[in-house]
Design a protein around this motif. Structure first.
Motif, PDB file in Angstrom:
ATOM      1  N   ALA A 182      -3.326  13.304  -5.419  1.00  0.00           N
ATOM      2  CA  ALA A 182      -4.352  12.345  -5.850  1.00  0.00           C
ATOM      3  C   ALA A 182      -5.442  12.309  -4.788  1.00  0.00           C
ATOM      4  O   ALA A 182      -5.155  12.189  -3.600  1.00  0.00           O
ATOM      5  CB  ALA A 182      -3.746  10.961  -6.027  1.00  0.00           C
ATOM      6  N   PRO A 186      -5.524   6.110  -5.351  1.00  0.00           N
ATOM      7  CA  PRO A 186      -4.786   5.852  -6.600  1.00  0.00           C
ATOM      8  C   PRO A 186      -4.317   4.401  -6.664  1.00  0.00           C
ATOM      9  O   PRO A 186      -4.162   3.732  -5.650  1.00  0.00           O
ATOM     10  CB  PRO A 186      -3.602   6.819  -6.508  1.00  0.00           C
ATOM     11  CG  PRO A 186      -3.422   7.068  -5.044  1.00  0.00           C
ATOM     12  CD  PRO A 186      -4.803   7.017  -4.447  1.00  0.00           C
ATOM     13  N   TYR A 196       4.818   6.718  -7.634  1.00  0.00           N
ATOM     14  CA  TYR A 196       5.064   6.539  -6.204  1.00  0.00           C
ATOM     15  C   TYR A 196       6.318   5.720  -5.894  1.00  0.00           C
ATOM     16  O   TYR A 196       6.881   5.850  -4.803  1.00  0.00           O
ATOM     17  CB  TYR A 196       3.845   5.880  -5.551  1.00  0.00           C
ATOM     18  CG  TYR A 196       2.608   6.736  -5.663  1.00  0.00           C
ATOM     19  CD1 TYR A 196       2.349   7.738  -4.742  1.00  0.00           C
ATOM     20  CD2 TYR A 196       1.707   6.563  -6.718  1.00  0.00           C
ATOM     21  CE1 TYR A 196       1.227   8.552  -4.856  1.00  0.00           C
ATOM     22  CE2 TYR A 196       0.586   7.373  -6.847  1.00  0.00           C
ATOM     23  CZ  TYR A 196       0.351   8.365  -5.912  1.00  0.00           C
ATOM     24  OH  TYR A 196      -0.749   9.176  -6.036  1.00  0.00           O
ATOM     25  N   THR A 201       5.636   9.847  -0.088  1.00  0.00           N
ATOM     26  CA  THR A 201       4.242  10.258  -0.245  1.00  0.00           C
ATOM     27  C   THR A 201       3.645  10.591   1.115  1.00  0.00           C
ATOM     28  O   THR A 201       3.855   9.872   2.092  1.00  0.00           O
ATOM     29  CB  THR A 201       3.416   9.137  -0.904  1.00  0.00           C
ATOM     30  OG1 THR A 201       3.967   8.825  -2.184  1.00  0.00           O
ATOM     31  CG2 THR A 201       1.957   9.541  -1.053  1.00  0.00           C
ATOM     32  N   VAL A 203       0.144  10.666   3.021  1.00  0.00           N
ATOM     33  CA  VAL A 203      -1.253  10.226   2.964  1.00  0.00           C
ATOM     34  C   VAL A 203      -2.007  10.970   4.058  1.00  0.00           C
ATOM     35  O   VAL A 203      -1.659  10.877   5.246  1.00  0.00           O
ATOM     36  CB  VAL A 203      -1.373   8.705   3.183  1.00  0.00           C
ATOM     37  CG1 VAL A 203      -2.839   8.287   3.189  1.00  0.00           C
ATOM     38  CG2 VAL A 203      -0.602   7.954   2.102  1.00  0.00           C
ATOM     39  N   ALA A 213      -4.610   2.923   0.767  1.00  0.00           N
ATOM     40  CA  ALA A 213      -3.449   3.579   0.175  1.00  0.00           C
ATOM     41  C   ALA A 213      -2.181   3.279   0.965  1.00  0.00           C
ATOM     42  O   ALA A 213      -1.119   3.004   0.387  1.00  0.00           O
ATOM     43  CB  ALA A 213      -3.691   5.090   0.099  1.00  0.00           C
ATOM     44  N   ILE A 307      -1.493  11.994  -1.204  1.00  0.00           N
ATOM     45  CA  ILE A 307      -2.771  11.305  -1.406  1.00  0.00           C
ATOM     46  C   ILE A 307      -3.755  11.901  -0.405  1.00  0.00           C
ATOM     47  O   ILE A 307      -3.581  11.759   0.807  1.00  0.00           O
ATOM     48  CB  ILE A 307      -2.638   9.788  -1.208  1.00  0.00           C
ATOM     49  CG1 ILE A 307      -1.699   9.195  -2.254  1.00  0.00           C
ATOM     50  CG2 ILE A 307      -4.015   9.117  -1.278  1.00  0.00           C
ATOM     51  CD1 ILE A 307      -1.429   7.703  -2.066  1.00  0.00           C
TER      52      ILE A 307
END
Length: 463
Positions: A182, A186, A196, A201, A203, A213, A307
């Motif tokens: 993304a 997001p 998620y 995740t 970032v 995020a 992300i």
């Protein structure tokens, strides 16, 4: 017979700055055509509508637009409240766009894909300024060519994110796993929650988008067991994202930085600094991100999602046949480059500037809004509103008003310059004379007839 001056001024992008440009042009009796690629105004803002901005309402509304709205019975929300992007659209930009003075000029689902001059590519110089602009516009009904007297490009940069690859080019495997990446911010706690929750995740990024995020992922981790996240940044100094705390004149911006700093220091997120992404590959159904770390090659993961909060860049394809003067590395207008270059300072401030700095060798073409900053990340709406006020005055021939540019931005409380440049002041010193821009002044410096930088402290006037 119609002349070039009878043609409308084309404004590309119906976001906050584009709509404001149209308001100022109409106030001066100039015909306007406003093109928006999305299915409604402010499509870019609606894409991250769940995010609460760190500027209160009083910094989000243009004065001329406010007066016009109020003449129709509109009332601004609490000036000190902080809207989400969705609230900014619903309570300000959509009412503005629906006004009878403005609505007929707006065409949505109309994407400008190229701009040139009728009968002349960028090489041809003969009588160039006398030829109207030609805009190639894609719509649901097909492609057409429109004419314009002048063009104001307020199309922004949101739709052209920087890739995850640290070299400015997509990392190896980035395109292959695009469905798990993304770009931007997001809606982790809303529409994208299922992607998620209970997953890991990565970032990537060190700006406000990354901060939002990360904080959303931290909240999700409190609610959904198994949710984890890694934070990777290319740099090693996080002063820009951590911000100035209580010294920031935008408290919400200072709070955002303070909160993400607390999160990083809590140990809840694995923070990896000095990481330059090289490739993405799959292992056992999950993603491994490989990059150059401070001590050699490093693998991050496995992760389920990425992300990429790595910023945006301007789309230069639509202006390829125009004569533009762009900063060679930021790709914004050249006059602003030395004043906003994140390699040189992190003030978040920029000196007052208007039509002269935003123009190009192509007569009648202006780059405004966040696109005028190119790849630099420090833009505020107030800057764009003053930009288009000046440009509209110049196009109306009121050069006194066009040159009377005034802009005082809220201080960040952060101001750093590389070693050896401290003598130039917190924003890199006074604007170079060739740029014809003056530095933002503190109120008392203005009263004393001095020019200052308005960042972390005062700077003595240049001799």
């Amino acid at each position: 017979m119609a002349t070039q001056n009878d043609l409308p001024i084309a404004v590309i992008g119906a976001g906050p700055v584009g709509l404001t440009a149209a308001i100022h042009l109409m106030a001066r009796g100039l015909p306007v055509k406003l093109y928006e690629a999305g299915d409604g105004v402010a499509a870019n803002l609606r894409d991250w509508g769940h995010v609460r901005v760190f500027t209160p309402w009083r910094y989000c509304v243009d004065e001329a637009a406010r007066k016009l709205l109020e003449s129709h019975g509109w009332r601004m929300p609490d000036a000190e409240a902080f809207p989400t992007a969705d609230e900014l659209v619903a309570h300000y930009l959509e009412p503005l766009a629906s006004l009878p003075e403005l609505a007929p000029a707006i065409e949505t689902e109309a994407r400008v894909v190229a701009i040139s001059r009728w009968g002349a590519d960028k090489v041809r110089g003969s009588e160039r300024a006398a030829r109207p602009f030609m805009l190639v516009v894609e719509t649901a009904d097909g492609t057409r060519r429109d004419s314009a007297r002048a063009v104001i490009d307020a199309s922004g940069t949101w739709r052209t994110p920087n890739p995850l690859g640290a070299g400015g080019i997509a990392a190896e495997g980035e395109a292959d796993f695009a469905d798990r990446i993304a770009y931007g911010i997001p809606d982790v706690l809303g529409r994208d929650r299922a992607l998620y929750a209970g997953r890991t995740t990565l970032v990537a990024g060190s700006g406000h988008s990354a901060a939002n995020a990360l904080l959303d992922l931290a909240r999700l981790a409190d609610e959904a067991p198994g949710t984890a996240f890694i934070w990777a940044v290319r740099g090693t100094d996080l002063v820009r994202i951590y911000g100035g705390g209580d010294a920031d004149q935008l408290p919400a911006r200072g709070e955002l930085g303070a909160n993400v700093r607390e999160l990083a220091e809590s140990g809840r997120v694995q923070l990896v600094t000095g990481f330059a992404t090289l490739s993405i590959r799959e292992r056992d159904g999950r993603l491994i991100v490989e990059g150059q770390g401070q001590d050699g090659l490093l693998e991050l993961g496995p992760v389920d999602r990425i992300i990429a909060a790595t910023g945006q860049r301007p789309d230069l394809s639509l202006t390829r046949e125009l004569r533009l003067d762009l900063d060679p590395w930021l790709e914004g207008v050249k006059a602003l480059g030395p004043l906003i270059d994140p390699n040189e300072h992190s003030c978040g401030d920029v000196p007052p500037h208007g039509h002269r700095e935003l123009s190009h060798p192509e007569p009648g073409f202006y780059t405004v809004g966040i696109k005028s900053y190119g790849r630099a990340p420090t833009f505020l709406l107030l800057t764009g509103y003053e930009q288009v006020r000046s440009v509209a005055a110049a196009l109306a021939g009121d050069m006194a008003a066009a040159d009377a540019v005034q802009l005082v931005l809220p201080e960040t409380g952060v101001c750093t310059v590389p070693a050896g440049r401290a003598s130039q002041g917190c924003c890199g010193g006074p604007a170079p004379a060739a740029i014809d821009a003056c530095c933002v002044a503190d109120a008392d410096a203005k009263a004393a007839g001095k020019s200052g930088c308005g960042c972390a402290g005062k700077m003595e006037a240049a001799e």
